[in-house]
Design an enzyme around this catalytic site. Structure first.
Site, PDB file in Angstrom:
ATOM      1  CD  GLU A   1      -3.169  -0.969   2.045  1.00 28.47           C
ATOM      2  OE1 GLU A   1      -3.243   0.081   2.698  1.00 28.47           O
ATOM      3  OE2 GLU A   1      -3.978  -1.897   2.146  1.00 28.47           O
TER       4      GLU A   1
ATOM      5  CG  HIS B   1      -2.612  -4.293   8.204  1.00 28.11           C
ATOM      6  ND1 HIS B   1      -2.641  -5.589   7.730  1.00 28.11           N
ATOM      7  CD2 HIS B   1      -3.844  -3.796   7.958  1.00 28.11           C
ATOM      8  CE1 HIS B   1      -3.831  -5.849   7.209  1.00 28.11           C
ATOM      9  NE2 HIS B   1      -4.579  -4.762   7.342  1.00 28.11           N
TER      10      HIS B   1
END
Length: 903
Positions: free
Chosen positions: A485, A761
């Site tokens: 990402e 995360h």
């Protein structure tokens, strides 16, 4: 006589012992961290340092303090010190030291020791004079007034600008713009703080005020000057004549108290959300008149000349760069005659670059001081090379030199002393390299009011820079890092800039329409790399999910760790398709299974080439799920976390698989330490409920204990490790055998100033150790880890039903795609037929309005049908062919497994 003399000595003994104990403690602390002294500014007076003070006073009188500071730093280094009998003063522009003082260890440093006594009689306790809980309360009182609605409303400011423009002569005569701009922002500041301007621009001073606006402004500025002198004199401030301070304070207090009384008597309900002043905001939270007055005065002190300085400096620079002025004027003229809004100013890249460049050359706070509140450590600047830590005992003063920092060629490129706004198109200074309004938790509350722009509401840039900092400072140093990402080059460069010294090699991978978001950083050279795009990767019709558009795949890198053939590691970084529904009803399970198959195939091939294999990333699967078993079995790799924690969780505590194990509800700490959870933790602010997020956005440091129950946390991020295979190589070959020594969840700490988590995360980290492997491992050795050093080997179970279980998935999904293909092509044909019918109906249409409606329906219907037809004919067709390839590979692999068992 001896008895009489011994009495003073006995009284002094405890004091001497006390200071001796402090000296020994500080000496021990400095030695423990390897601290050394920074370069010292030469002085002929080692006691009082009077010659240096006289030089500084002369430079200030000649307006050369900042240029002289640059010269001293060039001669002595980024960090140096001045010492005298009164204490030590450090001066630095080193990014690491500034980040420590104003960011990571901001609570060790404060302003109260040198500001409070000098400011107390004038404005008491508040944002600009205190530390600790008092400062936190003051900031909490003031912060609501700086919300987006108050700052974005330019209506009142527009009226002030009109009056400003009227005072500029049109006959070409000379005018002092600096004075006019100062008056403009005095009116703007008082409008924002007390609810109405002083009337400096229009001449309409507040009626009934006990003091005229001009008299108040004069007294306020003289009060500021008096506070500065009191702070400079320190304990000698008692000799300052009353006329220099108290007489002016009385005028200011009288003026502010008048407005406080009026505001307290006003019972107007402000729940409508309309624009209100800072004083209104304070009154809504407290009725203490003295506290309101103190906060208002400190708010005015903070606003004094900040915005005016920015505008004056910008006009000064533009007047000497007519080409840039012409470009900016053309942009504004092209925008049209409508009044500019905050959103309009955000869209102008040139305007943002001009303001940034103006603030770089002339920061609002060119120098900023702090005093050490406790014994603390600065990370660098000591020793002959300036690379050792510096011990700063309590009472040490440090001055951050942002003026010099903003002229660093390594960050801002060539000619940093010149006004070049376009440099901001290619530079990306970190938040600790560009500090126009200060930095950290005490950064200027009104910087958005001065800039009228905001880069990113989610603070993406700041978080990425902090991630880079954490990666670079990791202990032990990292060798290989995989990023997911990381969507744009700007994201990648933000991290790359901070890690370049530790991880000098890196690759950003391009894929899909918007990019796959994958990158690999390495301590060793990357010999080869490729981007393998998954054949099955979501559907374009699910545009709101984006998997198909980003082009998910595997970032592959071949990294050489040494000169030998076996000194190679092949890294596979990926981000698998997200499970938007629960298995077995997940409509994308075939896609995710196919992606797991592809990366497992890549890892298996790398191991068979005799290379160490690392598969890392966000796999969007829980341990021992179907995709997980497929990767470990077919890829011949091991999940590094389960190699050390074989009893770790199989998902979130609320999942069925985990409920069947009858384990107690885990805490957040247990999940991090034993279960390796990286997603949906209660400690991650991006998973918090809205009420906690709102508290965080208001500046409250919301804390969640790691003893809290954590029922939703699960492990989705993995590092798979595969050993080189000796099969097929000469018997004399010797390959390293790698073992998993440690695995941990990292990046759990929040951003030091924003107080949000760095990502949605957490990260996972693995340490591998190696030993020689001269003989081919037996099947049991390959497949089972042996204590105490677990080896990266797959599970002992070869999952006999694994490959046959995949084929029904493929068959079911292929049938679905055939059905989708027929429906979409049928839709295209139906829309074409309807379109032809509507065109024919237009000929007999009785009214033009009916004909128009028929044409609109025809056009929109045909457009939708064509898009559906293209998806059914092209996309679904390619997907069906990819499914056939996948089916053949799985079927063939199953046949080989059965043949092997038969032998």
């Amino acid at each position: 006589m001896a008895y009489v003399l011994s009495m003073p000595l006995l009284c002094l003994l405890p004091i001497l012992l006390y200071y001796a104990r402090i000296w020994l403690t500080r000496r021990s602390l400095a030695q423990r961290y390897g601290c050394e002294s920074p370069p010292k500014r030469p002085s002929r007076d080692p006691v009082l340092n009077l010659d240096c003070k006289m030089q500084s006073t002369r430079a200030a009188r000649e307006l050369k303090t900042l240029p002289n500071g640059i010269a001293l730093h060039r001669r002595l280094g980024p960090t140096y010190c001045e010492t005298s009998v009164f204490g030590k003063t450090l001066k630095t522009w080193n990014e690491e030291n500034i980040r420590t003082v104003f960011g990571t260890k901001a609570k060790d440093w404060g302003i109260q020791p040198f500001r409070y006594e000098g400011m107390r009689p004038f404005c008491g306790e508040g944002l600009l004079s205190m530390d600790g809980p008092v400062w936190e309360r003051s900031r909490a009182l003031l912060k609501p007034s700086f919300n987006k609605n108050n700052i974005a409303d330019l209506t009142a400011f527009e009226d002030l600008v009109r009056n400003f423009m009227k005072r500029i002569p049109t006959d070409g005569s000379t005018i002092d713009l600096d004075h006019l701009i100062s008056l403009l922002f005095v009116d703007s500041a008082t409008q924002f703080i007390i609810g109405q301007p002083l009337g400096m621009m229009a001449g309409d001073e507040p009626p009934d005020a006990p003091v005229k606006g001009k008299a108040f402004l004069k007294a306020f500025r003289l009060s500021l000057r008096g506070c500065g002198i009191r702070m400079y004199l320190g304990p000698f401030r008692v000799f300052l004549p009353r006329s220099a301070t108290a007489d002016h304070w009385k005028v200011v207090h009288q003026f502010i108290d008048f407005f406080v009384e009026n505001a307290l008597g006003d019972t107007k309900d402000d729940t409508s959300g309309e624009r209100h002043s800072l004083m209104d905001g304070l009154i809504s939270q407290t009725n203490d008149k003295i506290e309101i007055r103190n906060q208002v005065i400190q708010g005015m002190m903070a606003a004094q000349d900040t915005s005016a300085s920015l505008l004056s400096n910008t006009v000064f620079l533009l007047s000497r760069n007519p080409g840039i002025w012409a470009r900016l004027r053309a942009e504004v003229v092209f925008a049209g005659p409508a009044p500019l809004t905050l959103e309009d100013t955000k869209k102008s890249k040139l305007l943002r670059n001009i303001l940034h460049e103006s603030l770089r050359l002339y920061p609002v706070f060119p120098l900023l001081a702090r005093d050490a509140l406790v014994d603390t450590i600065l990370p660098t600047g000591g020793g002959p090379n300036g690379e050792k830590p510096i011990f700063a005992p309590a009472g040490t003063r440090i001055v951050g030199d942002f003026w010099t920092l903003h002229r660093d060629e390594s960050v801002y490129g060539l000619h940093p002393e010149k006004f070049i706004p376009d440099r901001w198109n290619y530079i990306q200074p970190s938040p600790w390299q560009f500090l126009a309004f200060g930095g950290g938790m005490r950064a200027c509350l009104g910087q958005q009011k001065a800039m009228k722009s905001r880069d990113d509401p989610k603070y993406r840039r700041e978080r990425l820079f902090e991630i880079g900092k954490r990666l670079a400072a990791n202990d032990p140093p990292l060798d290989i890092v995989g990023l997911q990402e990381c969507w744009t080059q700007e994201d990648y460069q933000a991290i790359r800039q901070e890690t370049r010294q530790v991880l000098p090699h890196g690759k950003f991978y391009y894929s899909g329409i918007f990019g796959g978001g994958l990158a690999i950083l390495s301590r060793w050279p990357i010999e080869e790399s490729s981007m393998f795009r998954y054949p099955l990767n979501g559907r374009p019709t699910a545009f709101f999910r984006g998997d198909w558009f980003v082009g998910k795949g595997v970032a592959c890198a071949r990294i050489r760790m040494g000169p030998k053939h076996q000194d190679i590691v092949e890294v596979f970084c990926t981000h698998l398709h997200a499970p938007y529904e629960r298995e077995p009803n997940d409509s994308y399970i075939c896609h995710r299974t196919a992606q797991a198959w592809e990366i497992a195939k890549l890892m298996r091939g790398a191991a068979e080439r005799g290379h160490l294999v690392l598969g890392l990333g966000d796999f969007n699967m829980v341990p021992l799920s179907f995709a997980h078993r497929l990767i470990t079995s077919y890829g011949n790799v091991v999940d590094s976390w389960r190699a050390l924690h074989p009893e770790s969780s199989l998902g979130a505590a609320i999942d069925e698989a985990e409920k069947k194990r009858n384990m107690p509800l885990p805490t957040a700490a247990f999940n991090l330490e034993e279960n390796g959870t990286t997603c949906d933790s209660v400690l991650n602010t991006w998973r918090w409920p809205k009420e906690k997020v709102r508290q965080l956005e208001k500046g409250k440091d919301v804390q969640i204990l790691d003893t809290e129950p954590d029922p939703r946390a699960k492990r989705l991020d993995y590092i798979f490790v595969g050993n080189p295979q000796l099969e097929g190589l000469p018997t004399t070959a010797s390959l390293p055998f790698w073992s998993v020594e440690a695995a941990s969840v990292t990046m759990t700490e929040r951003h030091p100033t924003l107080r949000c988590s760095l990502s949605d995360h957490f990260a996972v980290q693995t340490i591998l150790t190696t030993s020689p492997q001269t003989q081919p491992p037996t099947k049991s050795e390959t497949l089972s880890p042996s204590p105490p050093q677990p080896s990266p080997s797959p599970s002992t179970s070869r999952d006999d039903d694994l490959y046959p279980s995949i084929l029904p998935l493929i068959t079911t999904y292929t049938s679905r795609e055939h059905r989708q293909r027929r429906l979409r092509l049928s839709h295209f044909l139906l829309s074409l037929f309807i379109s032809i019918c509507t065109f024919i109906a237009v000929w007999w249409s009785p009214h033009n309005s009916v004909a128009f409606v028929l044409n609109v329906v025809s056009t929109l219907g045909l457009a939708a049908g064509v898009v559906d037809g293209l998806i059914g004919g092209l996309f679904v067709g390619s997907e069906v062919r990819a499914l056939r390839e996948f089916e053949w590979e799985v079927g063939r692999r199953g046949e080989m497994e059965r043949e092997g068992k038969g032998e």
